[in-house]
Design a protein around this motif. Sequence first.
Motif, PDB file in Angstrom:
ATOM      1  N   VAL A  21       0.812  -1.208   0.000  1.00 25.57           N
ATOM      2  CA  VAL A  21       0.000   0.000   0.000  1.00 25.57           C
ATOM      3  C   VAL A  21       0.852   1.268   0.000  1.00 25.57           C
ATOM      4  O   VAL A  21       0.532   2.232  -0.701  1.00 25.57           O
ATOM      5  CB  VAL A  21      -1.035  -0.001   1.151  1.00 25.57           C
ATOM      6  N   VAL A  22       1.932   1.306   0.744  1.00 23.25           N
ATOM      7  CA  VAL A  22       2.761   2.511   0.811  1.00 23.25           C
ATOM      8  C   VAL A  22       3.447   2.763  -0.532  1.00 23.25           C
ATOM      9  O   VAL A  22       3.406   3.881  -1.064  1.00 23.25           O
ATOM     10  CB  VAL A  22       3.800   2.418   1.953  1.00 23.25           C
ATOM     11  N   SER A  23       4.054   1.730  -1.108  1.00 19.67           N
ATOM     12  CA  SER A  23       4.740   1.938  -2.385  1.00 19.67           C
ATOM     13  C   SER A  23       3.737   2.264  -3.492  1.00 19.67           C
ATOM     14  O   SER A  23       4.022   3.078  -4.369  1.00 19.67           O
ATOM     15  CB  SER A  23       5.595   0.732  -2.771  1.00 19.67           C
ATOM     16  N   ARG A  24       2.549   1.670  -3.438  1.00 20.74           N
ATOM     17  CA  ARG A  24       1.537   1.980  -4.447  1.00 20.74           C
ATOM     18  C   ARG A  24       1.102   3.442  -4.351  1.00 20.74           C
ATOM     19  O   ARG A  24       0.908   4.105  -5.366  1.00 20.74           O
ATOM     20  CB  ARG A  24       0.343   1.032  -4.306  1.00 20.74           C
ATOM     21  N   VAL A  26       2.966   5.975  -3.211  1.00 24.40           N
ATOM     22  CA  VAL A  26       4.098   6.763  -3.713  1.00 24.40           C
ATOM     23  C   VAL A  26       4.126   6.721  -5.243  1.00 24.40           C
ATOM     24  O   VAL A  26       4.328   7.745  -5.901  1.00 24.40           O
ATOM     25  CB  VAL A  26       5.434   6.259  -3.114  1.00 24.40           C
ATOM     26  N   LEU A  27       3.915   5.544  -5.803  1.00 27.63           N
ATOM     27  CA  LEU A  27       3.929   5.408  -7.261  1.00 27.63           C
ATOM     28  C   LEU A  27       2.784   6.189  -7.909  1.00 27.63           C
ATOM     29  O   LEU A  27       2.988   6.836  -8.950  1.00 27.63           O
ATOM     30  CB  LEU A  27       3.874   3.933  -7.662  1.00 27.63           C
ATOM     31  N   MET A  28       1.598   6.156  -7.313  1.00 30.92           N
ATOM     32  CA  MET A  28       0.480   6.920  -7.871  1.00 30.92           C
ATOM     33  C   MET A  28       0.753   8.414  -7.789  1.00 30.92           C
ATOM     34  O   MET A  28       0.512   9.159  -8.745  1.00 30.92           O
ATOM     35  CB  MET A  28      -0.831   6.575  -7.147  1.00 30.92           C
ATOM     36  N   ARG A  29       1.284   8.862  -6.660  1.00 30.20           N
ATOM     37  CA  ARG A  29       1.634  10.293  -6.532  1.00 30.20           C
ATOM     38  C   ARG A  29       2.673  10.703  -7.587  1.00 30.20           C
ATOM     39  O   ARG A  29       2.578  11.772  -8.178  1.00 30.20           O
ATOM     40  CB  ARG A  29       2.173  10.592  -5.131  1.00 30.20           C
ATOM     41  N   GLU A  30       3.659   9.842  -7.810  1.00 33.79           N
ATOM     42  CA  GLU A  30       4.677  10.144  -8.808  1.00 33.79           C
ATOM     43  C   GLU A  30       4.076  10.140 -10.211  1.00 33.79           C
ATOM     44  O   GLU A  30       4.410  10.984 -11.038  1.00 33.79           O
ATOM     45  CB  GLU A  30       5.854   9.169  -8.716  1.00 33.79           C
ATOM     46  N   TYR A  31       3.180   9.207 -10.469  1.00 36.00           N
ATOM     47  CA  TYR A  31       2.512   9.227 -11.776  1.00 36.00           C
ATOM     48  C   TYR A  31       1.744  10.535 -11.960  1.00 36.00           C
ATOM     49  O   TYR A  31       1.822  11.168 -13.024  1.00 36.00           O
ATOM     50  CB  TYR A  31       1.553   8.042 -11.958  1.00 36.00           C
ATOM     51  N   LEU A  32       0.990  10.970 -10.949  1.00 32.16           N
ATOM     52  CA  LEU A  32       0.218  12.211 -11.056  1.00 32.16           C
ATOM     53  C   LEU A  32       1.129  13.410 -11.329  1.00 32.16           C
ATOM     54  O   LEU A  32       0.785  14.291 -12.121  1.00 32.16           O
ATOM     55  CB  LEU A  32      -0.611  12.434  -9.790  1.00 32.16           C
ATOM     56  N   ARG A  33       2.300  13.427 -10.687  1.00 34.46           N
ATOM     57  CA  ARG A  33       3.268  14.510 -10.925  1.00 34.46           C
ATOM     58  C   ARG A  33       3.753  14.471 -12.373  1.00 34.46           C
ATOM     59  O   ARG A  33       3.759  15.480 -13.069  1.00 34.46           O
ATOM     60  CB  ARG A  33       4.450  14.374  -9.962  1.00 34.46           C
ATOM     61  N   GLY A 146      -1.223  21.698  -8.880  1.00 29.78           N
ATOM     62  CA  GLY A 146      -0.817  21.268  -7.543  1.00 29.78           C
ATOM     63  C   GLY A 146       0.183  20.129  -7.594  1.00 29.78           C
ATOM     64  O   GLY A 146       1.097  20.062  -6.765  1.00 29.78           O
ATOM     65  N   ASN A 147       0.039  19.240  -8.547  1.00 31.25           N
ATOM     66  CA  ASN A 147       0.966  18.118  -8.663  1.00 31.25           C
ATOM     67  C   ASN A 147       2.302  18.521  -9.274  1.00 31.25           C
ATOM     68  O   ASN A 147       3.299  17.840  -9.071  1.00 31.25           O
ATOM     69  CB  ASN A 147       0.320  16.977  -9.454  1.00 31.25           C
ATOM     70  N   LEU A 148       2.327  19.620 -10.016  1.00 25.03           N
ATOM     71  CA  LEU A 148       3.598  20.109 -10.559  1.00 25.03           C
ATOM     72  C   LEU A 148       4.542  20.543  -9.449  1.00 25.03           C
ATOM     73  O   LEU A 148       5.764  20.491  -9.609  1.00 25.03           O
ATOM     74  CB  LEU A 148       3.367  21.292 -11.510  1.00 25.03           C
ATOM     75  N   SER A 149       3.979  20.956  -8.321  1.00 19.06           N
ATOM     76  CA  SER A 149       4.813  21.467  -7.234  1.00 19.06           C
ATOM     77  C   SER A 149       5.311  20.371  -6.290  1.00 19.06           C
ATOM     78  O   SER A 149       6.067  20.663  -5.373  1.00 19.06           O
ATOM     79  CB  SER A 149       4.048  22.527  -6.438  1.00 19.06           C
ATOM     80  N   THR A 150       4.909  19.120  -6.512  1.00 21.00           N
ATOM     81  CA  THR A 150       5.382  18.047  -5.636  1.00 21.00           C
ATOM     82  C   THR A 150       6.775  17.605  -6.066  1.00 21.00           C
ATOM     83  O   THR A 150       7.155  17.718  -7.220  1.00 21.00           O
ATOM     84  CB  THR A 150       4.431  16.830  -5.634  1.00 21.00           C
ATOM     85  N   SER A 151       7.515  17.106  -5.113  1.00 20.70           N
ATOM     86  CA  SER A 151       8.867  16.628  -5.393  1.00 20.70           C
ATOM     87  C   SER A 151       8.832  15.169  -5.800  1.00 20.70           C
ATOM     88  O   SER A 151       8.000  14.403  -5.303  1.00 20.70           O
ATOM     89  CB  SER A 151       9.749  16.758  -4.150  1.00 20.70           C
ATOM     90  N   PRO A 152       9.750  14.762  -6.679  1.00 16.38           N
ATOM     91  CA  PRO A 152       9.822  13.330  -7.003  1.00 16.38           C
ATOM     92  C   PRO A 152      10.231  12.543  -5.764  1.00 16.38           C
ATOM     93  O   PRO A 152      10.891  13.078  -4.870  1.00 16.38           O
ATOM     94  CB  PRO A 152      10.885  13.237  -8.085  1.00 16.38           C
ATOM     95  N   PRO A 153       9.827  11.282  -5.699  1.00 14.25           N
ATOM     96  CA  PRO A 153      10.207  10.478  -4.532  1.00 14.25           C
ATOM     97  C   PRO A 153      11.713  10.267  -4.478  1.00 14.25           C
ATOM     98  O   PRO A 153      12.401  10.338  -5.501  1.00 14.25           O
ATOM     99  CB  PRO A 153       9.470   9.156  -4.743  1.00 14.25           C
ATOM    100  N   MET A 154      12.200   9.989  -3.293  1.00 17.64           N
ATOM    101  CA  MET A 154      13.637   9.797  -3.107  1.00 17.64           C
ATOM    102  C   MET A 154      14.101   8.458  -3.661  1.00 17.64           C
ATOM    103  O   MET A 154      15.245   8.298  -3.998  1.00 17.64           O
ATOM    104  CB  MET A 154      13.992   9.893  -1.624  1.00 17.64           C
TER     105      MET A 154
END
Length: 161
Positions: A21-24, A26-33, A146-154
């Motif tokens: 669930v956690v990695s999914r 993070v992956l969805m947030r990164e996809y949205l970005r 809003g998603n443009l301003s998020t940082s890519p995951p580490m």
Amino acid sequence: MLNRLRAVEWVGDWDHVLARVVSRRVLMREYLRRAALWAQEYAVESAWPFFDVTPYMDPGFRLPPATAAELEAYLSRVPGSELRETCAGAVRLADVRERNPAALPDLPDLYEPLVLFYERGGEFVRDDAGGLDLTGVSFRPGTPQGNLSTSPPMTSCSART
């Protein structure tokens, strides 16, 4: 790419999905970005977040007939229009990358986080309020801006765990 998608279990084992669930998320947030970056690149923010970018890149683009037929057969088994749209986009963008990498903008791979998400537990659904239910966690996708301003995951989205 089509072979990777064929291996996805769209409605899989809940324990398998919940363990990721956690990695999914993070992956969805990164996809949205990334989807916001690509939508901005082609001025198609109205298509965001779950879209096939290839018609905007090259309206005349076509897959080779055999690949197109395989993709259509595969998509008939994929639940949900947004899932079908992004799977088609992933296959088409991979074909563009293979045939003409110079045609791609200098942006991170659009679909890789989402394909990894699918590989780690299949589908997502939208709830009645517009949120994304990822099985075990829900959140609102926000806006492209809003998603443009998020940082890519580490961590790297290329790891397959």
